[in-house]
Write a protein that holds these residues in place. Structure first.
Motif, PDB file in Angstrom:
ATOM      1  N   SER A   1      58.921  88.022  71.676  1.00  0.00           N
ATOM      2  CA  SER A   1      59.506  87.555  70.417  1.00  0.00           C
ATOM      3  C   SER A   1      59.230  86.083  70.137  1.00  0.00           C
ATOM      4  O   SER A   1      59.552  85.593  69.047  1.00  0.00           O
ATOM      5  CB  SER A   1      61.019  87.792  70.417  1.00  0.00           C
ATOM      6  OG  SER A   1      61.639  87.090  71.483  1.00  0.00           O
TER       7      SER A   1
ATOM      8  N   GLY B   1      67.072  84.619  65.797  1.00  0.00           N
ATOM      9  CA  GLY B   1      67.065  84.915  67.227  1.00  0.00           C
ATOM     10  C   GLY B   1      68.453  85.104  67.790  1.00  0.00           C
ATOM     11  O   GLY B   1      68.719  86.044  68.550  1.00  0.00           O
TER      12      GLY B   1
ATOM     13  N   ALA C   1      69.935  88.385  66.710  1.00  0.00           N
ATOM     14  CA  ALA C   1      69.464  89.495  67.545  1.00  0.00           C
ATOM     15  C   ALA C   1      70.249  89.548  68.853  1.00  0.00           C
ATOM     16  O   ALA C   1      70.593  90.639  69.347  1.00  0.00           O
ATOM     17  CB  ALA C   1      67.971  89.342  67.823  1.00  0.00           C
TER      18      ALA C   1
ATOM     19  N   ALA D   1      73.626  91.102  68.118  1.00  0.00           N
ATOM     20  CA  ALA D   1      73.494  92.562  68.039  1.00  0.00           C
ATOM     21  C   ALA D   1      73.331  93.155  69.435  1.00  0.00           C
ATOM     22  O   ALA D   1      73.868  94.239  69.736  1.00  0.00           O
ATOM     23  CB  ALA D   1      72.304  92.930  67.159  1.00  0.00           C
ATOM     24  N   GLY D   2      72.617  92.448  70.301  1.00  0.00           N
ATOM     25  CA  GLY D   2      72.451  92.912  71.671  1.00  0.00           C
ATOM     26  C   GLY D   2      73.765  92.974  72.416  1.00  0.00           C
ATOM     27  O   GLY D   2      74.013  93.920  73.186  1.00  0.00           O
TER      28      GLY D   2
ATOM     29  N   GLY E   1      67.794  92.434  72.985  1.00  0.00           N
ATOM     30  CA  GLY E   1      68.308  91.548  71.942  1.00  0.00           C
ATOM     31  C   GLY E   1      68.691  90.183  72.495  1.00  0.00           C
ATOM     32  O   GLY E   1      68.410  89.146  71.879  1.00  0.00           O
TER      33      GLY E   1
ATOM     34  N   VAL F   1      65.646  88.106  72.965  1.00  0.00           N
ATOM     35  CA  VAL F   1      65.201  87.452  71.728  1.00  0.00           C
ATOM     36  C   VAL F   1      66.000  86.172  71.508  1.00  0.00           C
ATOM     37  O   VAL F   1      65.453  85.136  71.105  1.00  0.00           O
ATOM     38  CB  VAL F   1      65.347  88.409  70.532  1.00  0.00           C
ATOM     39  CG1 VAL F   1      64.959  87.695  69.232  1.00  0.00           C
ATOM     40  CG2 VAL F   1      64.484  89.652  70.725  1.00  0.00           C
TER      41      VAL F   1
END
Length: 474
Positions: free
Chosen positions: A78, A98, A101, A104-105, A127, A130
């Motif tokens: 990424s 970033g 992400a 979300a991870g 995630g 990232v």
């Protein structure tokens, strides 16, 4: 207030630009450091607790390293997309994307705890990887507006902020359990809830506070300096889009290839990271066998004696402290003594680290000293190399070259981690350190050779009675 600049009232803002630049730079470093502190908790928690969770969900110790592997690969893959996004839209957009992400991870990781689905853990870990790539690029955002003589210190201040998150993350198990129970989740999910909250705050801080965007503002100032003042406001995306000249990877490699200084800087950053990860990743295994006896590593980690875990934890903590705690000192050395000189110092310490750890493999004290030197060498080489890289290419190529640097850095870490176990099984811990020492020695030799012409030029100027005129990149 009276106009003391000596300019016409209608253009009074023009001579105030240098002062404004300094003000924006100071605020940028503080904001980036604060965001690093908040987001770093998530990385530390995922690395330390994620391995335990992987074993629990997968039902086998063989998956213990899957979390670290997925994070490293995701960060490497990424790095260039995030750099390209920052190049087009500015640092704020790239960093928030970033960290978003990573947020979300964290949600996926909590979902894996609740559902017991191992694949969700790996997706969530990706995630977070990232987010790790975004955190790495934050150090470059700190130098977009920095003066030459302060560039290393600005970069190191942002790197240093990671220390708190890296130290706090592994210690969230107990407070996290309380949080998890309070919100009706399994105790092991609690640390990731805390990490998610930190990421939310980091994103909000960057969105609200990183204005003007440092990269776009630096481009606007550069345009103004050469008489192209019509590029728009500093935050306007149009000011962030340089002329496209091919794919990001190809363009970044081409720009670096045309600059010997950039090649040296890349070699320093990538080489130091590969050596550090390669040696550090299997040192806990070596310590376990050293203290508990041969064959102990084949048993489950939670069956190991308490003193073994204490020694391993203490050694890795010292190593992390070496990596981050003295970052401001390394930044000061980078600015004070020069970029190349600090790179040389870093690789001298890396060679010393593998020498001490390799020859002292039977002593936990010697291994701990070696790991501290390994962290210090990584810190010096990474900070000086990253600073050197930021000023070794043209501004229009800088962001994409930095993305290539982070991609290669992550790839070197993945290769180092993957091959370290094989080398350990074939040649033992001394053989692993020897392999790391050979890599470090090659880069050290290149750095010393590159340093000689600069020293010779300054000596000649001194003999002729001219000012030394040392470049900050020396």
């Amino acid at each position: 207030m009276a106009n003391t600049s000596g300019a016409e009232p209608g253009v009074r803002h023009v001579p105030r630009r240098p002062l404004q630049r300094q003000t924006v730079q100071r605020r940028t470093v503080v904001l980036l450091g604060s965001a690093q502190l908040l987001s770093g908790i998530g990385t530390g928690a995922t690395v330390s607790i994620g391995s335990l969770l992987a074993v629990d969900l997968a039902g086998s110790n063989a998956w213990a390293g899957s979390v670290a592997t997925v994070m490293t690969l995701a960060a490497a893959l990424s790095a260039l997309p995030l750099a390209s996004l920052a190049e087009r839209r500015g640092r704020r957009t790239g960093l928030v994307a970033g960290l978003g992400a990573a947020l979300a991870g964290m949600v996926l990781i909590v979902g894996s705890v609740v559902s017991g689905i191992f694949v969700l853990l790996l997706l969530g870990t990706a995630g977070v990887g990232v987010g790790t790539a975004a955190s790495l690029q934050a150090r470059f955002a700190a130098v977009d507006l920095a003066d030459d003589e302060h560039r290393g210190r600005a970069l190191s201040a942002v790197v240093w902020a990671i220390t708190i998150g890296a130290v706090a993350g592994p210690n969230l198990i107990q407070p996290g359990a309380v949080v998890g129970q309070a919100v009706g989740l399994p105790p092991i999910a609690g640390p990731f809830v805390i990490s998610a909250a930190g990421l939310v705050l980091a994103c909000a801080l960057l969105l609200a506070g990183l204005r003007p965007d440092p990269l776009l503002f630096a481009r606007q100032l550069a345009a103004d300096a050469v008489g192209f003042a019509g590029a728009g406001l500093p935050d306007h995306p149009a000011a962030a889009v340089p002329a496209s000249r091919g794919g990001a990877l190809r363009r970044g490699l081409r720009a670096a290839r045309h600059s010997p200084s950039a090649i040296l800087a890349l070699a320093a950053v990538v080489g130091a990271h590969g050596v550090m990860v390669g040696v550090m990743s299997v040192t806990p295994l070596h310590l376990q066998e050293l203290v508990a006896g041969p064959g102990s590593a084949s048993h489950a980690s939670h069956t190991a004696a308490g003193d073994v875990l204490v020694i391993i934890g203490f050694t890795i903590s010292l190593h992390i402290a070496g990596m981050f705690a003295l970052s401001p000192v390394m930044g000061w050395l980078t600015d004070k003594t020069g970029r190349r000189q600090t790179v040389v110092l870093g690789f001298v310490m890396l060679v010393a680290a593998v020498t001490v750890a390799g020859f002292g493999q039977r002593s936990t004290t010697a291994v701990a000293v070696g790991l501290v030197l390994l962290g210090l060498g990584w810190s010096a080489a990474t900070i000086a190399g990253s600073t050197f890289l930021a000023e070794s290419v043209h501004q229009e190529d800088r962001v994409v070259v930095q993305g290539v640097s982070d991609m290669l850095m992550g790839a070197a870490g993945a290769v180092g981690g993957a091959f370290s176990g094989l080398i350990l099984s074939w040649a033992g811990y001394p053989g692993l350190n020897l392999a790391g020492g050979l890599v470090a020695a090659v880069v050290l030799a290149a750095a010393v050779i590159a340093l000689l012409p600069a020293r010779a030029g300054r000596s000649a100027a001194k003999l002729q009675g001219r000012p030394r005129g040392r470049s900050v990149a020396d």
